[in-house]
Design a protein around this motif. Structure first.
Motif, PDB file in Angstrom:
ATOM      1  N   TYR A 201      -6.571  -9.924  74.691  1.00  0.00           N
ATOM      2  CA  TYR A 201      -7.841 -10.457  75.187  1.00  0.00           C
ATOM      3  C   TYR A 201      -9.002  -9.905  74.370  1.00  0.00           C
ATOM      4  CZ  TYR A 201     -11.877 -10.905  78.331  1.00  0.00           C
ATOM      5  OH  TYR A 201     -13.119 -11.167  78.850  1.00  0.00           O
ATOM      6  N   ILE A 202      -8.973  -8.606  74.145  1.00  0.00           N
ATOM      7  CA  ILE A 202     -10.085  -7.940  73.457  1.00  0.00           C
ATOM      8  C   ILE A 202     -10.155  -8.388  71.998  1.00  0.00           C
ATOM      9  CG2 ILE A 202     -10.932  -5.659  72.721  1.00  0.00           C
ATOM     10  CD1 ILE A 202      -9.761  -4.617  75.427  1.00  0.00           C
ATOM     11  N   ILE A 203      -9.000  -8.461  71.347  1.00  0.00           N
ATOM     12  CA  ILE A 203      -9.004  -8.898  69.944  1.00  0.00           C
ATOM     13  C   ILE A 203      -9.502 -10.348  69.857  1.00  0.00           C
ATOM     14  CG2 ILE A 203      -7.539  -9.410  67.944  1.00  0.00           C
ATOM     15  CD1 ILE A 203      -5.882  -6.932  68.662  1.00  0.00           C
ATOM     16  N   TYR A 238     -11.434  -0.894  76.464  1.00  0.00           N
ATOM     17  CA  TYR A 238     -12.472  -1.667  77.149  1.00  0.00           C
ATOM     18  C   TYR A 238     -11.906  -2.201  78.462  1.00  0.00           C
ATOM     19  CZ  TYR A 238     -15.879  -5.458  77.738  1.00  0.00           C
ATOM     20  OH  TYR A 238     -16.840  -6.308  78.218  1.00  0.00           O
ATOM     21  N   ILE A 239     -12.628  -1.942  79.532  1.00  0.00           N
ATOM     22  CA  ILE A 239     -12.142  -2.365  80.842  1.00  0.00           C
ATOM     23  C   ILE A 239     -12.555  -3.814  81.106  1.00  0.00           C
ATOM     24  CG2 ILE A 239     -12.395  -1.949  83.326  1.00  0.00           C
ATOM     25  CD1 ILE A 239     -12.558   1.016  82.742  1.00  0.00           C
ATOM     26  N   HIS A 240     -11.569  -4.653  81.348  1.00  0.00           N
ATOM     27  CA  HIS A 240     -11.841  -6.056  81.684  1.00  0.00           C
ATOM     28  C   HIS A 240     -10.812  -6.471  82.723  1.00  0.00           C
ATOM     29  CE1 HIS A 240      -8.298  -7.487  79.369  1.00  0.00           C
ATOM     30  NE2 HIS A 240      -8.563  -6.461  78.591  1.00  0.00           N
ATOM     31  N   ASP A 241     -10.969  -7.640  83.299  1.00  0.00           N
ATOM     32  CA  ASP A 241      -9.982  -8.094  84.288  1.00  0.00           C
ATOM     33  C   ASP A 241      -8.599  -8.078  83.652  1.00  0.00           C
ATOM     34  OD1 ASP A 241     -11.683  -8.454  86.328  1.00  0.00           O
ATOM     35  OD2 ASP A 241     -11.913 -10.640  86.059  1.00  0.00           O
ATOM     36  N   GLY A 242      -7.686  -7.391  84.253  1.00  0.00           N
ATOM     37  CA  GLY A 242      -6.312  -7.382  83.737  1.00  0.00           C
ATOM     38  C   GLY A 242      -6.089  -6.399  82.594  1.00  0.00           C
ATOM     39  N   TRP A 243      -6.985  -5.427  82.423  1.00  0.00           N
ATOM     40  CA  TRP A 243      -6.832  -4.529  81.258  1.00  0.00           C
ATOM     41  C   TRP A 243      -5.542  -3.719  81.314  1.00  0.00           C
ATOM     42  CZ3 TRP A 243      -6.972   0.928  81.709  1.00  0.00           C
ATOM     43  CH2 TRP A 243      -7.421   1.436  82.932  1.00  0.00           C
ATOM     44  N   GLN A 244      -5.141  -3.311  82.538  1.00  0.00           N
ATOM     45  CA  GLN A 244      -3.918  -2.489  82.606  1.00  0.00           C
ATOM     46  C   GLN A 244      -2.712  -3.271  82.065  1.00  0.00           C
ATOM     47  OE1 GLN A 244      -5.990  -2.845  85.335  1.00  0.00           O
ATOM     48  NE2 GLN A 244      -6.113  -0.933  86.502  1.00  0.00           N
ATOM     49  N   GLU A 245      -2.630  -4.527  82.503  1.00  0.00           N
ATOM     50  CA  GLU A 245      -1.518  -5.373  82.066  1.00  0.00           C
ATOM     51  C   GLU A 245      -1.627  -5.657  80.559  1.00  0.00           C
ATOM     52  OE1 GLU A 245       1.979  -6.996  82.474  1.00  0.00           O
ATOM     53  OE2 GLU A 245       0.986  -5.755  83.986  1.00  0.00           O
ATOM     54  N   GLY A 246      -2.870  -5.915  80.114  1.00  0.00           N
ATOM     55  CA  GLY A 246      -3.104  -6.212  78.689  1.00  0.00           C
ATOM     56  C   GLY A 246      -2.635  -5.070  77.801  1.00  0.00           C
ATOM     57  N   TYR A 247      -3.004  -3.845  78.174  1.00  0.00           N
ATOM     58  CA  TYR A 247      -2.590  -2.698  77.354  1.00  0.00           C
ATOM     59  C   TYR A 247      -1.091  -2.434  77.475  1.00  0.00           C
ATOM     60  CZ  TYR A 247      -7.373  -1.605  76.007  1.00  0.00           C
ATOM     61  OH  TYR A 247      -8.618  -1.670  75.453  1.00  0.00           O
ATOM     62  N   LYS A 248      -0.548  -2.720  78.662  1.00  0.00           N
ATOM     63  CA  LYS A 248       0.901  -2.523  78.814  1.00  0.00           C
ATOM     64  C   LYS A 248       1.652  -3.437  77.837  1.00  0.00           C
ATOM     65  CE  LYS A 248       4.334  -2.106  82.435  1.00  0.00           C
ATOM     66  NZ  LYS A 248       5.170  -3.227  82.827  1.00  0.00           N
ATOM     67  N   GLU A 249       1.222  -4.697  77.802  1.00  0.00           N
ATOM     68  CA  GLU A 249       1.875  -5.643  76.884  1.00  0.00           C
ATOM     69  C   GLU A 249       1.749  -5.174  75.444  1.00  0.00           C
ATOM     70  OE1 GLU A 249       0.317  -9.568  77.539  1.00  0.00           O
ATOM     71  OE2 GLU A 249       1.099  -9.575  79.603  1.00  0.00           O
ATOM     72  N   MET A 250       0.565  -4.643  75.120  1.00  0.00           N
ATOM     73  CA  MET A 250       0.366  -4.168  73.751  1.00  0.00           C
ATOM     74  C   MET A 250       1.376  -3.070  73.402  1.00  0.00           C
ATOM     75  SD  MET A 250      -2.929  -2.202  72.205  1.00  0.00           S
ATOM     76  CE  MET A 250      -2.333  -0.589  72.705  1.00  0.00           C
ATOM     77  N   PHE A 251       1.529  -2.096  74.315  1.00  0.00           N
ATOM     78  CA  PHE A 251       2.468  -1.002  74.027  1.00  0.00           C
ATOM     79  C   PHE A 251       3.908  -1.515  73.999  1.00  0.00           C
ATOM     80  CE2 PHE A 251      -1.128   1.717  75.336  1.00  0.00           C
ATOM     81  CZ  PHE A 251      -1.120   2.600  74.270  1.00  0.00           C
ATOM     82  N   GLU A 252       4.215  -2.501  74.860  1.00  0.00           N
ATOM     83  CA  GLU A 252       5.576  -3.061  74.835  1.00  0.00           C
ATOM     84  C   GLU A 252       5.874  -3.705  73.481  1.00  0.00           C
ATOM     85  OE1 GLU A 252       6.090  -4.176  79.575  1.00  0.00           O
ATOM     86  OE2 GLU A 252       5.523  -5.740  78.163  1.00  0.00           O
ATOM     87  N   LYS A 253       4.876  -4.439  72.971  1.00  0.00           N
ATOM     88  CA  LYS A 253       5.082  -5.096  71.670  1.00  0.00           C
ATOM     89  C   LYS A 253       5.252  -4.067  70.567  1.00  0.00           C
ATOM     90  CE  LYS A 253       2.706  -9.333  72.756  1.00  0.00           C
ATOM     91  NZ  LYS A 253       1.406  -9.953  72.862  1.00  0.00           N
ATOM     92  N   GLY A 327      -0.003   7.239  80.302  1.00  0.00           N
ATOM     93  CA  GLY A 327       1.280   6.932  80.940  1.00  0.00           C
ATOM     94  C   GLY A 327       2.111   5.971  80.090  1.00  0.00           C
ATOM     95  N   TYR A 328       1.461   4.953  79.568  1.00  0.00           N
ATOM     96  CA  TYR A 328       2.199   3.997  78.719  1.00  0.00           C
ATOM     97  C   TYR A 328       2.748   4.698  77.476  1.00  0.00           C
ATOM     98  CZ  TYR A 328      -0.139   0.264  81.402  1.00  0.00           C
ATOM     99  OH  TYR A 328      -0.611  -0.556  82.391  1.00  0.00           O
ATOM    100  N   ILE A 329       1.915   5.547  76.885  1.00  0.00           N
ATOM    101  CA  ILE A 329       2.360   6.228  75.658  1.00  0.00           C
ATOM    102  C   ILE A 329       3.562   7.121  75.980  1.00  0.00           C
ATOM    103  CG2 ILE A 329       1.715   7.925  73.874  1.00  0.00           C
ATOM    104  CD1 ILE A 329      -1.169   6.687  74.055  1.00  0.00           C
TER     105      ILE A 329
END
Ligand code: SF4
Length: 342
Positions: A201-203, A238-253, A327-329
């Protein structure tokens, strides 16, 4: 996909032609059919094409000045290194929150410095002063150096220069995926190659003109396979709607793509989004349609450099960011080191 940068307009300072890289670049741009103008100094550049500020800003971002680095006194570069090593200034990317928008003010064109040996000599002196301590040099304080290096190969030379040094290390960060020419550089493990990453989202909304997440990840895989120590800067968080999920997906990828051996010596640097009042003005002028949230009343004021206060997240939000991303890291990269959160 963002193509490797080609300037629309090139300015050359006369002294640059006394250096091999200056001549090479001019020949290259002549062959490419890019318009080349002379300028006595980059400070004299006034008449960039464009009818208004908005257009001139965009022209400047695709203008390259081939010149000399006159000040060979390096800035400090905490917390990631001892010194900033200056090979270039400016960037063709259009990240709304770019730190260069305020530091470069009215001169957003890109400058590349051709007196590279003189810059290395200055680095040598800094290393000698600190010997036998290691001295780390950060090459991306004033530009996204990787983004222009396919044209200049200065960074490649620097990687090989530090590869041979006993007391120096190089590091830089990029949002660009054009790394192929750097893969065979003799780095000897003395360069940490970092990618700046963020959630999709941020990118998508705030980083036009840079490589997309999947491209940066593909490049990171190549860099890891070339044996470079690898790192990621998650910035700005950056905090936005759904940021936790967004960053989780990033770390998964990231985890799915990176070769296992790269995850043993991996670093993360975490930088929360911040802005200053002058930055806010510049952002709103250059990117009037931005969705970036810049409401001072929602933030915490923090003392900044040069007495200019910056607006960071509230304490609770900062804790939330640290816990969530930390936590994700820990989950996906248990052997990685978090160098700092700021
Ligand atoms: Fe700024 Fe980096 Fe974006 Fe370039 S890639 S505009 S240097 S934030």
């Amino acid at each position: 996909m963002v193509k490797p940068f080609v300037p629309q307009l090139v300015y050359v300072e006369p002294k640059a032609m006394e250096y091999p890289l200056g001549k090479q670049l001019v020949n290259k741009f002549e062959d490419m059919g890019v318009e080349i103008r002379q300028t006595t100094s980059h400070n004299q550049i006034r008449n960039l094409p464009g009818d208004n500020h908005f257009q001139k800003y965009r022209t400047a971002k695709s203008t390259l000045v081939v010149g000399l680095r006159k000040t060979l006194k390096f800035d400090t570069s905490k917390p990631s290194a001892e010194y900033a090593i200056p090979f270039a200034t400016g960037c063709m990317g259009h990240c709304h929150y770019c730190y260069l928008q305020t530091t470069m003010g009215s001169k957003p064109y890109i400058r590349t410095y051709v007196n590279v040996d003189e810059i290395f000599d200055a680095a040598e002196e800094y290393m000698n002063e600190r010997m036998p301590e290691l001295t780390r040099f950060e090459a991306s304080c004033t530009s996204d150096i990787v983004g222009i290096d396919h044209l200049t190969h200065t960074l490649k030379r620097a990687i090989e220069y530090f590869g041979e040094s006993d007391f120096g290390q190089l590091r830089f960060v990029t949002k660009f995926a054009h790394v192929d020419h750097l893969l065979d550089a003799k780095h000897n493990g003395r360069t940490r190659f970092r990618f700046s990453v963020n959630d999709e989202y941020i990118i998508k909304y705030f980083e036009p003109g840079t490589s997309r997440l999947h491209e940066r990840i593909e490049a990171a895989v190549k860099v890891a396979e070339a044996g470079y120590p690898l790192g990621f800067i998650v910035a700005p968080i950056y905090i936005h709607d759904g940021w936790q999920e967004g960053y989780k997906e990033m770390f998964e990828k990231l985890e799915a793509a990176l070769p296992k051996k790269a995850t043993k010596d991996l670093t993360f640097e975490l930088i929360q989004h911040r802005f200053t009042k002058p930055a806010k003005r510049v952002i709103q002028e250059n990117y009037p349609m931005t969705k970036l949230e810049l409401d001072e009343s929602k933030r915490k004021w923090k003392w900044g450099r040069y007495g200019i206060g910056k607006y960071v997240y509230q304490n609770e939000q900062q804790e939330d960011i640290k816990d969530t991303l930390g936590g994700y890291i820990n989950t996906y990269f248990p052997d990685a080191k978090i160098e700092y959160f700021t």
